[in-house]
Design a protein around this motif. Structure first.
Motif, PDB file in Angstrom:
ATOM      1  N   ASN A  10       0.854  -1.176   0.000  1.00  0.00           N
ATOM      2  CA  ASN A  10       0.000   0.000   0.000  1.00  0.00           C
ATOM      3  C   ASN A  10       0.895   1.233   0.000  1.00  0.00           C
ATOM      4  O   ASN A  10       1.682   1.432   0.924  1.00  0.00           O
ATOM      5  CB  ASN A  10      -0.899  -0.006   1.241  1.00  0.00           C
ATOM      6  CG  ASN A  10      -1.887   1.130   1.261  1.00  0.00           C
ATOM      7  OD1 ASN A  10      -1.731   2.132   0.573  1.00  0.00           O
ATOM      8  ND2 ASN A  10      -2.914   0.973   2.067  1.00  0.00           N
ATOM      9  N   VAL A  11       0.777   2.068  -1.027  1.00  0.00           N
ATOM     10  CA  VAL A  11       1.646   3.246  -1.110  1.00  0.00           C
ATOM     11  C   VAL A  11       1.457   4.172   0.082  1.00  0.00           C
ATOM     12  O   VAL A  11       2.354   4.936   0.428  1.00  0.00           O
ATOM     13  CB  VAL A  11       1.459   4.031  -2.426  1.00  0.00           C
ATOM     14  CG1 VAL A  11       1.858   3.195  -3.614  1.00  0.00           C
ATOM     15  CG2 VAL A  11       0.043   4.544  -2.573  1.00  0.00           C
ATOM     16  N   PHE A  12       0.303   4.098   0.736  1.00  0.00           N
ATOM     17  CA  PHE A  12       0.067   4.963   1.876  1.00  0.00           C
ATOM     18  C   PHE A  12       0.702   4.429   3.148  1.00  0.00           C
ATOM     19  O   PHE A  12       0.588   5.038   4.205  1.00  0.00           O
ATOM     20  CB  PHE A  12      -1.422   5.244   2.042  1.00  0.00           C
ATOM     21  CG  PHE A  12      -1.983   5.956   0.847  1.00  0.00           C
ATOM     22  CD1 PHE A  12      -1.410   7.136   0.390  1.00  0.00           C
ATOM     23  CD2 PHE A  12      -3.048   5.434   0.148  1.00  0.00           C
ATOM     24  CE1 PHE A  12      -1.892   7.798  -0.715  1.00  0.00           C
ATOM     25  CE2 PHE A  12      -3.545   6.094  -0.971  1.00  0.00           C
ATOM     26  CZ  PHE A  12      -2.970   7.271  -1.410  1.00  0.00           C
ATOM     27  N   ASP A  13       1.389   3.286   3.063  1.00  0.00           N
ATOM     28  CA  ASP A  13       2.232   2.847   4.168  1.00  0.00           C
ATOM     29  C   ASP A  13       3.505   3.692   4.229  1.00  0.00           C
ATOM     30  O   ASP A  13       4.223   3.664   5.218  1.00  0.00           O
ATOM     31  CB  ASP A  13       2.611   1.370   4.027  1.00  0.00           C
ATOM     32  CG  ASP A  13       1.449   0.435   4.307  1.00  0.00           C
ATOM     33  OD1 ASP A  13       0.474   0.871   4.946  1.00  0.00           O
ATOM     34  OD2 ASP A  13       1.519  -0.733   3.894  1.00  0.00           O
ATOM     35  N   LEU A  18       1.605   9.330   2.156  1.00  0.00           N
ATOM     36  CA  LEU A  18       0.368   9.516   2.913  1.00  0.00           C
ATOM     37  C   LEU A  18       0.161  10.999   3.222  1.00  0.00           C
ATOM     38  O   LEU A  18      -0.942  11.519   3.091  1.00  0.00           O
ATOM     39  CB  LEU A  18       0.398   8.705   4.209  1.00  0.00           C
ATOM     40  CG  LEU A  18      -0.805   8.898   5.148  1.00  0.00           C
ATOM     41  CD1 LEU A  18      -2.094   8.488   4.462  1.00  0.00           C
ATOM     42  CD2 LEU A  18      -0.589   8.118   6.434  1.00  0.00           C
ATOM     43  N   GLN A  19       1.221  11.687   3.575  1.00  0.00           N
ATOM     44  CA  GLN A  19       1.125  13.119   3.869  1.00  0.00           C
ATOM     45  C   GLN A  19       0.657  13.898   2.643  1.00  0.00           C
ATOM     46  O   GLN A  19      -0.182  14.795   2.755  1.00  0.00           O
ATOM     47  CB  GLN A  19       2.466  13.657   4.370  1.00  0.00           C
ATOM     48  CG  GLN A  19       2.377  15.041   4.955  1.00  0.00           C
ATOM     49  CD  GLN A  19       1.487  15.088   6.189  1.00  0.00           C
ATOM     50  OE1 GLN A  19       1.484  14.191   7.013  1.00  0.00           O
ATOM     51  NE2 GLN A  19       0.724  16.150   6.310  1.00  0.00           N
ATOM     52  N   LYS A  99      14.409   7.104   4.048  1.00  0.00           N
ATOM     53  CA  LYS A  99      15.010   5.753   4.005  1.00  0.00           C
ATOM     54  C   LYS A  99      14.038   4.717   4.550  1.00  0.00           C
ATOM     55  O   LYS A  99      13.870   3.640   3.960  1.00  0.00           O
ATOM     56  CB  LYS A  99      16.295   5.705   4.840  1.00  0.00           C
ATOM     57  CG  LYS A  99      17.531   6.167   4.143  1.00  0.00           C
ATOM     58  CD  LYS A  99      18.729   6.080   5.058  1.00  0.00           C
ATOM     59  CE  LYS A  99      19.348   4.714   4.936  1.00  0.00           C
ATOM     60  NZ  LYS A  99      20.726   4.668   5.427  1.00  0.00           N
ATOM     61  N   ALA A 100      13.397   5.029   5.672  1.00  0.00           N
ATOM     62  CA  ALA A 100      12.452   4.094   6.285  1.00  0.00           C
ATOM     63  C   ALA A 100      11.270   3.843   5.353  1.00  0.00           C
ATOM     64  O   ALA A 100      10.828   2.695   5.203  1.00  0.00           O
ATOM     65  CB  ALA A 100      11.979   4.641   7.630  1.00  0.00           C
ATOM     66  N   ASP A 101      10.759   4.896   4.716  1.00  0.00           N
ATOM     67  CA  ASP A 101       9.640   4.728   3.788  1.00  0.00           C
ATOM     68  C   ASP A 101      10.028   3.872   2.590  1.00  0.00           C
ATOM     69  O   ASP A 101       9.290   2.964   2.204  1.00  0.00           O
ATOM     70  CB  ASP A 101       9.127   6.087   3.305  1.00  0.00           C
ATOM     71  CG  ASP A 101       8.170   6.743   4.278  1.00  0.00           C
ATOM     72  OD1 ASP A 101       7.770   6.095   5.266  1.00  0.00           O
ATOM     73  OD2 ASP A 101       7.818   7.916   4.042  1.00  0.00           O
ATOM     74  N   ILE A 102      11.167   4.151   1.991  1.00  0.00           N
ATOM     75  CA  ILE A 102      11.596   3.387   0.815  1.00  0.00           C
ATOM     76  C   ILE A 102      11.872   1.940   1.197  1.00  0.00           C
ATOM     77  O   ILE A 102      11.592   1.021   0.420  1.00  0.00           O
ATOM     78  CB  ILE A 102      12.808   4.053   0.133  1.00  0.00           C
ATOM     79  CG1 ILE A 102      12.458   5.470  -0.337  1.00  0.00           C
ATOM     80  CG2 ILE A 102      13.323   3.205  -1.024  1.00  0.00           C
ATOM     81  CD1 ILE A 102      11.263   5.580  -1.257  1.00  0.00           C
ATOM     82  N   SER A 103      12.371   1.707   2.400  1.00  0.00           N
ATOM     83  CA  SER A 103      12.598   0.335   2.870  1.00  0.00           C
ATOM     84  C   SER A 103      11.309  -0.479   2.880  1.00  0.00           C
ATOM     85  O   SER A 103      11.329  -1.680   2.643  1.00  0.00           O
ATOM     86  CB  SER A 103      13.195   0.333   4.275  1.00  0.00           C
ATOM     87  OG  SER A 103      14.506   0.812   4.243  1.00  0.00           O
ATOM     88  N   LYS A 104      10.199   0.180   3.156  1.00  0.00           N
ATOM     89  CA  LYS A 104       8.909  -0.515   3.197  1.00  0.00           C
ATOM     90  C   LYS A 104       8.509  -1.058   1.831  1.00  0.00           C
ATOM     91  O   LYS A 104       7.787  -2.038   1.746  1.00  0.00           O
ATOM     92  CB  LYS A 104       7.814   0.426   3.706  1.00  0.00           C
ATOM     93  CG  LYS A 104       7.976   0.822   5.148  1.00  0.00           C
ATOM     94  CD  LYS A 104       6.934   1.851   5.541  1.00  0.00           C
ATOM     95  CE  LYS A 104       7.190   2.391   6.933  1.00  0.00           C
ATOM     96  NZ  LYS A 104       6.273   3.478   7.285  1.00  0.00           N
TER      97      LYS A 104
END
Length: 119
Positions: A10-13, A18-19, A99-104
């Motif tokens: 989900n891209v909103f993860d 999401l913002q 970094k955390a977002d791309i890791s997801k």
């Protein structure tokens, strides 16, 4: 590839995306809108830089924390040229939240052949 078959991302993860979504209904005066556009562009630049950073690390064995300028760097530049360009004052440092977002969303770390899908 079977390892990831049937998975869903989900891209909103990704907090940064999401913002963007949450702010779509906000109303801005022209000055506020231009500031918001500049801020959003900076986030998109940081996302592009982080994706480039990860791919370059895999393909060119560059450092995971290398500064990136997505406007001047090419994955085909090679390690030495990329390291040189990373010293440019316009290059972006890694940002932990990005970094955390791309890791997801990052599926796997593989080194692909350079012309694997070229015809």
């Amino acid at each position: 590839s079977s390892r990831f078959a049937g998975t869903y991302h989900n891209v909103f993860d990704l907090n940064c995306l999401l913002q963007f979504q949450l702010e779509l209904s906000n109303r801005y005066n022209p000055e506020e809108l231009m500031e918001k556009v500049r801020a959003n562009l900076q986030i998109l630049e940081l996302i592009a830089a982080e994706i480039f950073r990860r791919v370059s690390c895999q393909m060119n064995e560059t450092p995971e924390d290398m500064r990136i300028d997505p406007y001047t760097m090419s994955i085909d530049d090679g390690k030495d040229e990329l390291l040189k360009k990373s010293k440019d004052p316009n290059a972006f440092n890694a940002v932990e939240s990005i970094k955390a977002d791309i890791s997801k969303m990052w599926l796997k770390e593989v080194r692909a052949k350079s012309n694997e899908y070229a015809e």
